[in-house]
Design a protein around this motif. Structure first.
Motif, mmCIF file in Angstrom:
data_model
loop_
_atom_site.group_PDB
_atom_site.id
_atom_site.type_symbol
_atom_site.label_atom_id
_atom_site.label_comp_id
_atom_site.label_asym_id
_atom_site.label_seq_id
_atom_site.Cartn_x
_atom_site.Cartn_y
_atom_site.Cartn_z
ATOM 1 N N PHE A 220 22.649 22.758 41.821
ATOM 2 C CA PHE A 220 21.871 23.984 41.646
ATOM 3 C C PHE A 220 22.775 25.215 41.567
ATOM 4 C CE2 PHE A 220 18.583 21.066 43.026
ATOM 5 C CZ PHE A 220 17.532 21.426 42.190
ATOM 6 N N GLU A 221 23.873 25.213 42.296
ATOM 7 C CA GLU A 221 24.833 26.315 42.174
ATOM 8 C C GLU A 221 25.416 26.370 40.768
ATOM 9 O OE1 GLU A 221 27.676 25.573 45.231
ATOM 10 O OE2 GLU A 221 26.219 25.880 46.844
ATOM 11 N N THR A 222 25.692 25.208 40.199
ATOM 12 C CA THR A 222 26.234 25.162 38.837
ATOM 13 C C THR A 222 25.214 25.681 37.837
ATOM 14 O OG1 THR A 222 27.649 23.286 39.419
ATOM 15 C CG2 THR A 222 27.226 23.651 37.074
ATOM 16 N N ALA A 223 23.956 25.338 38.032
ATOM 17 C CA ALA A 223 22.912 25.860 37.152
ATOM 18 C C ALA A 223 22.903 27.387 37.191
ATOM 19 C CB ALA A 223 21.553 25.309 37.573
ATOM 20 N N GLU A 224 23.027 27.949 38.379
ATOM 21 C CA GLU A 224 23.032 29.402 38.512
ATOM 22 C C GLU A 224 24.251 30.016 37.839
ATOM 23 O OE1 GLU A 224 22.750 30.056 42.681
ATOM 24 O OE2 GLU A 224 20.710 29.244 42.826
ATOM 25 N N ARG A 225 25.404 29.368 37.940
ATOM 26 C CA ARG A 225 26.608 29.865 37.260
ATOM 27 C C ARG A 225 26.384 29.907 35.747
ATOM 28 N NH1 ARG A 225 31.477 29.280 40.494
ATOM 29 N NH2 ARG A 225 31.103 28.045 42.371
ATOM 30 N N ILE A 226 25.821 28.844 35.220
ATOM 31 C CA ILE A 226 25.606 28.752 33.775
ATOM 32 C C ILE A 226 24.564 29.766 33.315
ATOM 33 C CG2 ILE A 226 24.733 27.232 31.950
ATOM 34 C CD1 ILE A 226 26.005 24.894 33.566
ATOM 35 N N GLU A 227 23.492 29.899 34.077
ATOM 36 C CA GLU A 227 22.418 30.822 33.716
ATOM 37 C C GLU A 227 22.874 32.283 33.759
ATOM 38 O OE1 GLU A 227 18.414 28.608 35.349
ATOM 39 O OE2 GLU A 227 19.855 29.339 36.808
ATOM 40 N N SER A 228 23.766 32.598 34.679
ATOM 41 C CA SER A 228 24.140 33.994 34.892
ATOM 42 C C SER A 228 25.301 34.450 34.017
ATOM 43 C CB SER A 228 24.503 34.230 36.360
ATOM 44 O OG SER A 228 25.640 33.457 36.722
ATOM 45 N N LEU B 222 35.483 24.526 35.551
ATOM 46 C CA LEU B 222 36.760 24.961 36.112
ATOM 47 C C LEU B 222 36.558 25.562 37.502
ATOM 48 C CD1 LEU B 222 39.771 25.131 35.340
ATOM 49 C CD2 LEU B 222 39.326 27.460 34.543
ATOM 50 N N GLU B 223 35.486 26.329 37.677
ATOM 51 C CA GLU B 223 35.205 26.933 38.982
ATOM 52 C C GLU B 223 34.871 25.865 40.019
ATOM 53 O OE1 GLU B 223 33.555 31.223 37.252
ATOM 54 O OE2 GLU B 223 32.132 29.651 37.853
ATOM 55 N N LEU B 224 34.116 24.858 39.613
ATOM 56 C CA LEU B 224 33.819 23.744 40.511
ATOM 57 C C LEU B 224 35.081 22.984 40.887
ATOM 58 C CD1 LEU B 224 30.590 22.083 39.044
ATOM 59 C CD2 LEU B 224 30.834 23.086 41.315
ATOM 60 N N LEU B 225 35.921 22.731 39.896
ATOM 61 C CA LEU B 225 37.149 21.981 40.129
ATOM 62 C C LEU B 225 38.059 22.721 41.103
ATOM 63 C CD1 LEU B 225 38.596 19.384 39.212
ATOM 64 C CD2 LEU B 225 39.651 20.713 37.372
ATOM 65 N N ALA B 226 38.027 24.043 41.029
ATOM 66 C CA ALA B 226 38.848 24.853 41.917
ATOM 67 C C ALA B 226 38.267 24.961 43.323
ATOM 68 C CB ALA B 226 39.017 26.254 41.323
ATOM 69 N N SER B 227 36.984 24.693 43.463
ATOM 70 C CA SER B 227 36.312 24.939 44.746
ATOM 71 C C SER B 227 36.556 23.840 45.767
ATOM 72 C CB SER B 227 34.812 25.133 44.539
ATOM 73 O OG SER B 227 34.199 23.921 44.115
ATOM 74 N N GLU B 228 36.737 22.597 45.320
ATOM 75 C CA GLU B 228 37.029 21.499 46.240
ATOM 76 C C GLU B 228 37.589 20.308 45.467
ATOM 77 O OE1 GLU B 228 33.126 18.958 47.156
ATOM 78 O OE2 GLU B 228 32.878 21.052 47.745
ATOM 79 N N ILE C 185 28.558 16.732 38.011
ATOM 80 C CA ILE C 185 27.777 17.826 38.586
ATOM 81 C C ILE C 185 27.486 18.893 37.536
ATOM 82 C CG2 ILE C 185 27.838 19.670 40.307
ATOM 83 C CD1 ILE C 185 29.306 17.693 42.146
ATOM 84 N N VAL C 186 28.416 19.109 36.605
ATOM 85 C CA VAL C 186 28.148 20.044 35.511
ATOM 86 C C VAL C 186 26.963 19.559 34.678
ATOM 87 C CG1 VAL C 186 29.058 20.983 33.354
ATOM 88 C CG2 VAL C 186 30.460 20.994 35.413
ATOM 89 N N ALA C 187 26.910 18.252 34.389
ATOM 90 C CA ALA C 187 25.775 17.707 33.641
ATOM 91 C C ALA C 187 24.469 17.957 34.391
ATOM 92 C CB ALA C 187 25.975 16.212 33.394
ATOM 93 N N ALA C 188 24.498 17.756 35.704
ATOM 94 C CA ALA C 188 23.302 18.006 36.506
ATOM 95 C C ALA C 188 22.918 19.477 36.465
ATOM 96 C CB ALA C 188 23.546 17.558 37.946
ATOM 97 N N GLY C 189 23.912 20.356 36.579
ATOM 98 C CA GLY C 189 23.634 21.783 36.519
ATOM 99 C C GLY C 189 23.062 22.213 35.183
ATOM 100 N N LEU C 190 23.586 21.650 34.113
ATOM 101 C CA LEU C 190 23.055 21.949 32.785
ATOM 102 C C LEU C 190 21.588 21.531 32.691
ATOM 103 C CD1 LEU C 190 26.110 20.896 30.632
ATOM 104 C CD2 LEU C 190 24.959 23.115 30.464
ATOM 105 N N PHE C 191 21.255 20.368 33.238
ATOM 106 C CA PHE C 191 19.862 19.918 33.191
ATOM 107 C C PHE C 191 18.951 20.883 33.944
ATOM 108 C CE2 PHE C 191 16.448 17.764 35.537
ATOM 109 C CZ PHE C 191 15.615 17.473 34.458
#
Length: 278
Positions: free
Chosen positions: A184-192, A206-212, A263-269
């Protein structure tokens, strides 16, 4: 207007078209054994299982069917992990309020022993890189496939129970037991953000990869490598290196942050379900 299942298939396609995603297959990077077209074919092949989940079929059955269809291409495992996180989100979209952390969590908590059996049977359709099972779970090693189902039944383990045992080592298992926060955080990143959706997804990756550290990298290589990749992504975000160069380096080294891509695929969905315009 696209259906929920069509949004899920589109999310898989948009994920692989996002470029560059350091270490992943994308429009300009292939691995020796996995190419861009394999991911496109995998997304199309998974569509029947995604339609089943959207129609209310059991999560485990839908997941197994999606994996079976995904595997109908020459590359092997393209989107097993993405489907593991997508299928419950697709099922959750049937709720009155659509796909939310609450509806997704409700789907996860309602899984059954038969759902767990479907998850195990899915491993018979494609080779998946997995770590050794946690202590005391040798009889439930996912690499046993359907042979482990009687043990699942004897112990009364649901799919959520099985995944909960792997939260310390698997990022997708953590999504399942913690209300899918990164999805859901990834969805918000993409939407915003602005620009073409694949570019937004590449930035979110890239932001996800850098986060953990990516848990798939830790499984295939080791935790030290996963931490190094995480720091390399942070260097790109700080402007000290280019994403394109890191992508070339990771592909050459055979390092594939697959959990992050899933997780990016999930966020896109999730973003598509909430009205992301494509």
């Amino acid at each position: 207007m696209r259906t929920t299942a069509e949004n899920a298939e589109l999310a898989l396609l948009l994920e692989v078209t996002s470029t560059p995603k350091p270490g992943n297959v994308d429009r300009t990077h292939d691995h020796d054994d996995l190419r861009f077209e394999h991911f496109v074919a995998g997304a199309v092949g998974a569509s029947q299982g995604l339609r089943m989940a959207a129609a209310g079929d059991p999560v485990g059955k839908s997941f197994e069917r999606a994996v079976e269809g995904m595997a109908n291409q020459r590359g092997g495992n393209t989107q097993f992990g993405a489907l593991l996180v997508l299928v419950p989100l697709v099922a959750a979209a049937r709720a009155e309020g659509g796909v939310t952390p609450e509806s997704a969590s409700a789907v996860a908590e309602a899984t059954t022993v038969e759902d767990a059996a479907g998850f195990y049977r899915a491993f018979e359709h494609v080779d998946v890189a997995v770590d050794d099972p946690p202590d005391g779970m040798d009889a439930l090693d996912v690499r046993r496939g359907a042979e482990a189902v009687p043990t699942l039944e004897d112990r009364g383990l649901t799919l959520s129970d099985v995944l909960a045992a792997s939260v310390e080592r698997d990022g997708l298992a953590r999504e399942w037991v913690s209300r899918f926060p990164r999805s859901f955080e990834t969805a918000e990143r993409i939407e915003s953000s602005d620009g073409p959706v694949p570019d937004r997804a590449a930035r979110a990756y890239l932001e996800l990869l850098a986060s953990e550290p990516d848990t798939f990298v830790a499984t295939v290589h080791d935790e030290a490598t996963a931490r190094e990749v995480c720091e390399a992504a942070r260097a790109v975000l700080r402007g000290e290196a280019s994403s394109e160069t890191l992508a070339d380096q990771l592909v050459e080294a055979g390092v594939n942050p697959g959990t992050t891509a899933d997780i990016v695929a999930a966020g896109l969905f999730v973003a598509l379900e909430r009205g992301l315009d494509v």
